[in-house]
Write a protein that holds these residues in place. Structure first.
Motif, PDB file in Angstrom:
ATOM      1  N   THR A  27      24.179   0.537  -6.293  1.00  0.00           N
ATOM      2  CA  THR A  27      22.829   0.249  -6.741  1.00  0.00           C
ATOM      3  C   THR A  27      21.990  -0.297  -5.604  1.00  0.00           C
ATOM      4  OG1 THR A  27      23.574  -0.176  -8.997  1.00  0.00           O
ATOM      5  CG2 THR A  27      21.473  -1.114  -8.347  1.00  0.00           C
ATOM      6  N   THR A  28      22.560  -1.183  -4.809  1.00  0.00           N
ATOM      7  CA  THR A  28      21.836  -1.725  -3.661  1.00  0.00           C
ATOM      8  C   THR A  28      21.464  -0.614  -2.677  1.00  0.00           C
ATOM      9  OG1 THR A  28      23.044  -3.806  -3.875  1.00  0.00           O
ATOM     10  CG2 THR A  28      21.947  -3.392  -1.772  1.00  0.00           C
ATOM     11  N   PHE A  29      22.389   0.297  -2.440  1.00  0.00           N
ATOM     12  CA  PHE A  29      22.108   1.417  -1.540  1.00  0.00           C
ATOM     13  C   PHE A  29      21.016   2.309  -2.110  1.00  0.00           C
ATOM     14  CE2 PHE A  29      22.868   5.915  -0.613  1.00  0.00           C
ATOM     15  CZ  PHE A  29      22.685   5.916   0.768  1.00  0.00           C
ATOM     16  N   LEU A  30      21.123   2.625  -3.405  1.00  0.00           N
ATOM     17  CA  LEU A  30      20.131   3.502  -4.023  1.00  0.00           C
ATOM     18  C   LEU A  30      18.760   2.849  -4.045  1.00  0.00           C
ATOM     19  CD1 LEU A  30      19.635   6.195  -5.409  1.00  0.00           C
ATOM     20  CD2 LEU A  30      20.300   5.134  -7.579  1.00  0.00           C
ATOM     21  N   PHE A  31      18.715   1.550  -4.324  1.00  0.00           N
ATOM     22  CA  PHE A  31      17.445   0.832  -4.314  1.00  0.00           C
ATOM     23  C   PHE A  31      16.818   0.895  -2.924  1.00  0.00           C
ATOM     24  CE2 PHE A  31      14.664  -2.783  -3.897  1.00  0.00           C
ATOM     25  CZ  PHE A  31      14.050  -2.889  -5.137  1.00  0.00           C
ATOM     26  N   GLY A  32      17.636   0.651  -1.905  1.00  0.00           N
ATOM     27  CA  GLY A  32      17.129   0.702  -0.538  1.00  0.00           C
ATOM     28  C   GLY A  32      16.656   2.092  -0.140  1.00  0.00           C
ATOM     29  N   LEU A  33      17.384   3.121  -0.599  1.00  0.00           N
ATOM     30  CA  LEU A  33      16.989   4.497  -0.300  1.00  0.00           C
ATOM     31  C   LEU A  33      15.653   4.834  -0.948  1.00  0.00           C
ATOM     32  CD1 LEU A  33      17.691   7.244   0.943  1.00  0.00           C
ATOM     33  CD2 LEU A  33      18.934   7.792  -1.172  1.00  0.00           C
ATOM     34  N   CYS A  34      15.490   4.447  -2.220  1.00  0.00           N
ATOM     35  CA  CYS A  34      14.217   4.694  -2.910  1.00  0.00           C
ATOM     36  C   CYS A  34      13.073   3.970  -2.212  1.00  0.00           C
ATOM     37  CB  CYS A  34      14.311   4.244  -4.362  1.00  0.00           C
ATOM     38  SG  CYS A  34      15.322   5.299  -5.428  1.00  0.00           S
ATOM     39  N   ALA A  35      13.324   2.714  -1.820  1.00  0.00           N
ATOM     40  CA  ALA A  35      12.283   1.944  -1.142  1.00  0.00           C
ATOM     41  C   ALA A  35      11.903   2.580   0.192  1.00  0.00           C
ATOM     42  CB  ALA A  35      12.759   0.507  -0.930  1.00  0.00           C
ATOM     43  N   LEU A  36      12.908   3.035   0.940  1.00  0.00           N
ATOM     44  CA  LEU A  36      12.648   3.660   2.242  1.00  0.00           C
ATOM     45  C   LEU A  36      11.859   4.948   2.083  1.00  0.00           C
ATOM     46  CD1 LEU A  36      13.133   3.693   5.305  1.00  0.00           C
ATOM     47  CD2 LEU A  36      15.288   4.889   4.861  1.00  0.00           C
ATOM     48  N   LEU A  37      12.256   5.784   1.129  1.00  0.00           N
ATOM     49  CA  LEU A  37      11.553   7.046   0.912  1.00  0.00           C
ATOM     50  C   LEU A  37      10.122   6.819   0.446  1.00  0.00           C
ATOM     51  CD1 LEU A  37      14.334   9.224  -0.775  1.00  0.00           C
ATOM     52  CD2 LEU A  37      13.359   9.503   1.513  1.00  0.00           C
ATOM     53  N   PHE A  38       9.943   5.854  -0.443  1.00  0.00           N
ATOM     54  CA  PHE A  38       8.586   5.576  -0.925  1.00  0.00           C
ATOM     55  C   PHE A  38       7.703   5.098   0.215  1.00  0.00           C
ATOM     56  CE2 PHE A  38       5.383   2.685  -2.711  1.00  0.00           C
ATOM     57  CZ  PHE A  38       4.703   3.586  -3.523  1.00  0.00           C
ATOM     58  N   ALA A  39       8.242   4.214   1.060  1.00  0.00           N
ATOM     59  CA  ALA A  39       7.469   3.725   2.195  1.00  0.00           C
ATOM     60  C   ALA A  39       7.128   4.864   3.164  1.00  0.00           C
ATOM     61  CB  ALA A  39       8.243   2.621   2.916  1.00  0.00           C
ATOM     62  N   LEU A  40       8.094   5.751   3.427  1.00  0.00           N
ATOM     63  CA  LEU A  40       7.868   6.869   4.334  1.00  0.00           C
ATOM     64  C   LEU A  40       6.806   7.824   3.796  1.00  0.00           C
ATOM     65  CD1 LEU A  40       8.629   8.642   6.783  1.00  0.00           C
ATOM     66  CD2 LEU A  40      10.435   9.644   5.362  1.00  0.00           C
ATOM     67  N   ILE A  41       6.935   8.177   2.514  1.00  0.00           N
ATOM     68  CA  ILE A  41       5.976   9.107   1.909  1.00  0.00           C
ATOM     69  C   ILE A  41       4.579   8.500   1.900  1.00  0.00           C
ATOM     70  CG2 ILE A  41       5.340  10.282  -0.229  1.00  0.00           C
ATOM     71  CD1 ILE A  41       8.373  10.484  -0.827  1.00  0.00           C
ATOM     72  N   THR A  42       4.482   7.230   1.511  1.00  0.00           N
ATOM     73  CA  THR A  42       3.174   6.574   1.451  1.00  0.00           C
ATOM     74  C   THR A  42       2.522   6.525   2.828  1.00  0.00           C
ATOM     75  OG1 THR A  42       3.943   5.214  -0.409  1.00  0.00           O
ATOM     76  CG2 THR A  42       1.978   4.461   0.764  1.00  0.00           C
ATOM     77  N   TRP A  43       3.313   6.205   3.836  1.00  0.00           N
ATOM     78  CA  TRP A  43       2.793   6.167   5.206  1.00  0.00           C
ATOM     79  C   TRP A  43       2.280   7.549   5.631  1.00  0.00           C
ATOM     80  CZ3 TRP A  43       6.122   7.959   9.521  1.00  0.00           C
ATOM     81  CH2 TRP A  43       5.450   7.944  10.745  1.00  0.00           C
ATOM     82  N   GLN A  44       3.035   8.588   5.323  1.00  0.00           N
ATOM     83  CA  GLN A  44       2.632   9.942   5.698  1.00  0.00           C
ATOM     84  C   GLN A  44       1.372  10.385   4.966  1.00  0.00           C
ATOM     85  OE1 GLN A  44       4.314  12.565   7.925  1.00  0.00           O
ATOM     86  NE2 GLN A  44       4.443  10.484   8.728  1.00  0.00           N
ATOM     87  N   VAL A  45       1.252   9.997   3.702  1.00  0.00           N
ATOM     88  CA  VAL A  45       0.055  10.358   2.937  1.00  0.00           C
ATOM     89  C   VAL A  45      -1.174   9.644   3.495  1.00  0.00           C
ATOM     90  CG1 VAL A  45      -1.067  10.112   0.675  1.00  0.00           C
ATOM     91  CG2 VAL A  45       1.284  10.976   0.826  1.00  0.00           C
ATOM     92  N   ILE A  46      -1.035   8.367   3.791  1.00  0.00           N
ATOM     93  CA  ILE A  46      -2.170   7.589   4.306  1.00  0.00           C
ATOM     94  C   ILE A  46      -2.577   8.051   5.700  1.00  0.00           C
ATOM     95  CG2 ILE A  46      -2.896   5.285   5.050  1.00  0.00           C
ATOM     96  CD1 ILE A  46      -1.174   4.147   2.798  1.00  0.00           C
ATOM     97  N   ALA A  47      -1.570   8.360   6.532  1.00  0.00           N
ATOM     98  CA  ALA A  47      -1.834   8.696   7.936  1.00  0.00           C
ATOM     99  C   ALA A  47      -2.080  10.182   8.166  1.00  0.00           C
ATOM    100  CB  ALA A  47      -0.649   8.240   8.795  1.00  0.00           C
ATOM    101  N   ASP A  48      -2.125  10.990   7.093  1.00  0.00           N
ATOM    102  CA  ASP A  48      -2.279  12.443   7.246  1.00  0.00           C
ATOM    103  C   ASP A  48      -1.219  13.001   8.185  1.00  0.00           C
ATOM    104  OD1 ASP A  48      -4.447  12.721   5.531  1.00  0.00           O
ATOM    105  OD2 ASP A  48      -5.880  12.248   7.105  1.00  0.00           O
ATOM    106  N   GLY A  49       0.007  12.567   8.000  1.00  0.00           N
ATOM    107  CA  GLY A  49       1.104  12.981   8.854  1.00  0.00           C
ATOM    108  C   GLY A  49       1.615  14.367   8.544  1.00  0.00           C
TER     109      GLY A  49
END
Length: 240
Positions: A27-49
């Motif tokens: 669960t800790t791993f999955l939570f961290g994976l979801c958090a990492l992916l969400f942060a990456l996607i959000t950054w790419q959307v904001i930065a027009d990556g």
């Protein structure tokens, strides 16, 4: 090792009465994976990556797929509040009744956690939509499409209902089928939203990641409080 005189021997858990294991490292791993992916996607959307560029090329390809409009609209509507929330409410009512009727110790935290997860949908989605202000696919006006509210509503409603019902199912097969059905249903809702041109694919994936973290909190509460009592727990000869 217990002996025949051990008073707890007769209360050894059975395959049907065993407490579900409390999630630990997975669960800790999955939570961290979801958090990492969400942060990456959000950054790419904001930065027009480049991830956003790929997303906006993939979206029209899915919109032009052969899935009939009527079927896609039906699937997208399954993420609406009018459909998903009553479904979760029914699961909350049923499992609350089962827990209260069985005398389960503290039966209420799991239903409350599922209801709180649904309340978290607008509390998280609306500010993110306004903050990020992503424009929609072609034909959709305005901004505020990221993350997808319908996807979040569906994931919490159907995922939360599945988590509440799992402890009440007997047998590994029934539990596995419920999990598979829940996953397919949420995938279908996301596909319908993109196919109808209501959202970009990353709007959907971001909601899965964000509210996947929320559902893991519900899963922890269900694992602790959501199971029916074992025979030895309901045995009047046993201390409460």
């Amino acid at each position: 090792m217990s002996t025949p005189s051990d008073p707890h021997t007769k209360c050894a858990p059975t395959s049907q009465g065993r407490r579900p294991p409390v999630p630990g490292r997975p669960t800790t791993f999955l939570f961290g994976l979801c958090a990492l992916l969400f942060a990456l996607i959000t950054w790419q959307v904001i930065a027009d990556g480049p991830l956003r560029d790929a997303d906006e090329r993939l979206g029209p390809w899915i919109t032009g797929s052969r899935l009939p409009d009527g079927a896609a609209e039906f699937l997208a509507d399954l993420g609406g509040v009018a459909v998903a929330v009553p479904f979760l409410a029914a699961a909350i009512a049923y499992t609350s009744w089962r827990g209260h009727r069985a005398g389960t110790f503290r039966w209420w935290p799991a239903p409350v956690a599922a209801a709180a997860a649904m309340a978290a949908v607008p509390a998280l989605v609306i500010p993110l939509k306004e903050l990020i202000g992503r424009t929609g696919p072609p034909g959709m006006d305005g901004t505020g499409y990221y993350p997808s509210g319908h996807t979040a509503t569906a994931l919490v409603a159907y995922g939360g209902a599945a988590l509440l019902l799992l402890p009440h199912l007997r047998g590994t097969y029934a539990r596995r089928e419920l999990i598979i059905a829940c996953a397919l249903l949420n995938f279908a809702v996301g596909l319908g939203l993109v196919r109808r041109g209501y959202h970009w694919p990353l709007d959907v994936v971001a909601s899965w990641c964000l509210f996947g973290m929320v559902l893991q909190g519900v899963a922890l509460v269900v694992a602790r409080y959501g199971r029916p009592p074992t025979p030895c727990e309901t045995d009047p000869a046993q201390p409460k």
